[in-house]
Design a protein around this motif. Structure first.
Motif, short mmCIF file in Angstrom:
data_model
loop_
_atom_site.label_atom_id
_atom_site.label_comp_id
_atom_site.label_asym_id
_atom_site.label_seq_id
_atom_site.Cartn_x
_atom_site.Cartn_y
_atom_site.Cartn_z
N LEU A 96 29.61 34.70 39.44
CA LEU A 96 30.77 34.74 40.33
C LEU A 96 32.07 34.81 39.53
O LEU A 96 32.31 34.01 38.64
CB LEU A 96 30.79 33.49 41.22
N SER A 97 32.90 35.79 39.87
CA SER A 97 34.17 35.98 39.15
C SER A 97 35.34 36.08 40.12
O SER A 97 36.36 36.70 39.81
CB SER A 97 34.11 37.24 38.29
N LYS A 98 35.19 35.49 41.30
CA LYS A 98 36.27 35.52 42.29
C LYS A 98 37.51 34.88 41.68
O LYS A 98 37.42 33.82 41.04
CB LYS A 98 35.84 34.77 43.54
N PRO A 99 38.67 35.50 41.85
CA PRO A 99 39.90 34.94 41.27
C PRO A 99 40.18 33.52 41.77
O PRO A 99 39.91 33.21 42.94
CB PRO A 99 41.00 35.89 41.74
N CYS A 100 40.68 32.66 40.89
CA CYS A 100 41.09 31.32 41.30
C CYS A 100 42.25 31.44 42.29
O CYS A 100 42.81 32.53 42.48
CB CYS A 100 41.49 30.48 40.08
N VAL A 101 42.64 30.35 42.89
CA VAL A 101 43.69 30.38 43.92
C VAL A 101 45.00 30.94 43.38
O VAL A 101 45.65 31.76 44.03
CB VAL A 101 43.92 28.94 44.49
N ILE A 102 45.38 30.53 42.18
CA ILE A 102 46.65 31.01 41.61
C ILE A 102 46.56 32.49 41.29
O ILE A 102 47.45 33.27 41.61
CB ILE A 102 47.03 30.19 40.36
N CYS A 103 45.46 32.92 40.67
CA CYS A 103 45.30 34.34 40.34
C CYS A 103 45.24 35.18 41.62
O CYS A 103 45.84 36.26 41.68
CB CYS A 103 44.04 34.57 39.52
N ALA A 104 44.52 34.70 42.62
CA ALA A 104 44.42 35.44 43.88
C ALA A 104 45.80 35.64 44.51
O ALA A 104 46.12 36.73 45.00
CB ALA A 104 43.49 34.72 44.85
N HIS A 105 46.61 34.60 44.48
CA HIS A 105 47.96 34.70 45.03
C HIS A 105 48.79 35.72 44.25
O HIS A 105 49.43 36.60 44.83
CB HIS A 105 48.64 33.33 45.00
N TRP A 106 48.77 35.60 42.93
CA TRP A 106 49.56 36.49 42.09
C TRP A 106 49.09 37.93 42.20
O TRP A 106 49.88 38.85 42.35
CB TRP A 106 49.52 35.99 40.65
N VAL A 107 47.77 38.14 42.15
CA VAL A 107 47.20 39.48 42.26
C VAL A 107 47.54 40.09 43.62
O VAL A 107 47.87 41.27 43.72
CB VAL A 107 45.67 39.43 42.02
N GLY A 108 47.50 39.26 44.66
CA GLY A 108 47.86 39.73 46.00
C GLY A 108 49.31 40.18 46.09
O GLY A 108 49.63 41.16 46.76
N MET A 109 50.19 39.47 45.40
CA MET A 109 51.62 39.81 45.43
C MET A 109 51.92 41.12 44.69
O MET A 109 52.89 41.79 45.00
CB MET A 109 52.44 38.67 44.83
#
Length: 127
Positions: A96-109
């Motif tokens: 599993l390599s799902k982005p962590c919460v911080i990475c997911a937020h930043w990548v989404g932005m």
């Protein structure tokens, strides 16, 4: 994402396992129209002042940050591209390599068109 590109990304991940000291090896690829634009990997021995600004508590470089950092002065250039995370454990298994919460937020932005990651079965998932 086509299966040939996914296989290529996995092959590149396995080829670079020696570059990461930690037990889990995360790789992030920025892809535009089936062409790899840039890649990054996690680094347990490196930090960067930007990590503090982004809210990371740990002083280790996440693969998403490593992949995106060269574009930090022109993040809008990444809009519409895809980002793909892979992870390989110490036994050579895709995990599993799902982005962590911080990475997911930043990548989404940033405005990536698609965000993909591997699951524990080695399958590609989309956020």
């Amino acid at each position: 994402m086509n299966s040939r590109l996914y296989k290529r990304l996995l092959d590149m991940s396995f080829e670079r396992l020696h570059m990461i000291d930690g037990k889990t090896k995360h790789f992030t690829f920025i892809v535009k129209k089936n062409r790899i634009v840039h890649m990054g990997w996690n680094d347990y021995n490196t930090s960067h002042p930007i990590l503090q600004k982004l809210g990371y508590g740990l002083k280790k470089l996440h693969s998403e940050v490593a992949a995106i950092m060269p574009f930090r002065n022109n993040l809008q250039s990444l809009a519409g591209m895809d980002i793909v995370n892979t992870r390989v454990n110490t036994f050579g298994e895709i995990k599993l390599s799902k982005p962590c919460v911080i990475c997911a937020h930043w990548v989404g932005m940033v405005g990536f068109k698609n965000i993909y990651y591997t699951d524990n079965n080695g399958e590609l998932q989309k956020v």
